[in-house]
Design an enzyme around this catalytic site. Sequence first.
Site: not given
Length: 500
Positions: A192, A245-247, A250, A268, A303, A402
């Site tokens: 995706k 991607g972003s926390t 996640g 990650e 990242c 971030e």
Amino acid sequence: MSAALSIDTVKEQASRLTFRNQAFINGKYVPAASGKTFDCINPATGKAITQIAEGDKEDVDRAVKAARAVFEKGSWSRMAPTQRKKVLMRFASLIEKHTTELALLETLDMGKPIRDSSRIDVPLAAQAIGWYAEAIDKLYDEIAPTGPEAVSLIRREPVGVVAAVVPWNFPLLMASWKIGPALATGNSMIVKPAEQSPLTAIRIAELAAEAGIPEGVFNVVPGFGETAGQALGRHMDVDCVTFTGSTEVGKFFLRYAGESNMKQVSLECGGKSPNIIMADAPDLDAAATAAAWGIFFNQGEVCNAGSRLVVEESVKDRVLEKVMAVGKKLIPGDPLDPKTGLGAMVDKTQMERVLGYIEAGKKEGARLALGGSRVKTETGGYYIEPTVFDKVDNRMKIAQEEIFGPVLSTITFKDADEAVKIGNDTIYGLAAAIWTKDITKAFKVSQALRAGVVWVNCFDNGHISSPFGGFKQSGFGRDKSLHAMEKYSQLKATWIHIGA
């Protein structure tokens, strides 16, 4: 792509491109079941390139069913390792063969300079898949040290159906870090791609089929995170989700796994990497130059970007002067120009997000030393100039969150203990760097830093053979290296009783 090429030549090459824009399910390009599409925007102009099939729950279900059927059939999962190796090697070679096309797609889609997509992203993606292909027939299973009455075989088997949800900043490269080990271990998968940058993932599906990967083994479903991504995360027949991607997102996948079939999840996620420069660095100018590229490369959309310059107080002015000298030369330009070193932000939303952080930094009292503005507005594109803040307190928003843009926060320290304290004072733990010629100090600081990757006297160096991933809220599980294959396989112990 050679810098000797003119921008006119590159644009002429781009004008000849055709765009694959549908989902790839069970070996065929197909429209979304709903018939919906969404615009694929060129960040350099703000204009649509093409319309992409908007995959949703039904499309995900079709892809998962195809992946499960071929997995159970065994035409890939039980293929002889040497044969699977040959197919993946062909796949890697085809990616390399289509470097120019794929690099153009990446640049048009994401806004990164063509010199980066052609020299870094596409070649390293081909290398990653080829490296895992080569590893297939080099790995051995185990036999446990039992007594003479039994034999215990310990084998790694493919986990089954893998969903890879990949980011927009390195669309093809990050995908390859997941495609390589997932396919090498015999899984079927659904990729995706991020809705901001789906073009290369869709295109390489065709190359995978050409290489000989069986129908249903490699599927691509473009769409939005809250629909297609969530459908994969909640699907009861997906065995593993690997996400970069972003926390924030996640954590959604952890929730989806818990609320569905307890599928394996590897993450990650974000980073706020400290780049620690000591006064005794072996070469302060080299350290400062690396610090500049560590935040401005790929428009800061990295990242593990060195977004916090943590520098010893006595050398801060010298280091900052050099960093800004590099930044002043990095004038944002047309990503299709081979001479451009800094391209466009991926989309309007990300540009506005970064500009919002710049305003927050000024309001919190940090000193804006360089940049801070949107530029090239006449193009319609999403460009931000290199930005440097001085006099940043680590408690400030720009030091803790971030940003994912070309924005550097400069923080000073007095000794190594304070540097470590600042470096670790974040929810993230993806990467860090330490610059010193004192090997004892380098070792002690690198051991004390809570990060998955620590560089000494360099920044953002690596190789496909070295693992990449984070501590804390930067996630868990590793991309790259043989260790990545562990998350796409499961251990099975077979105890065979022989008797006395």
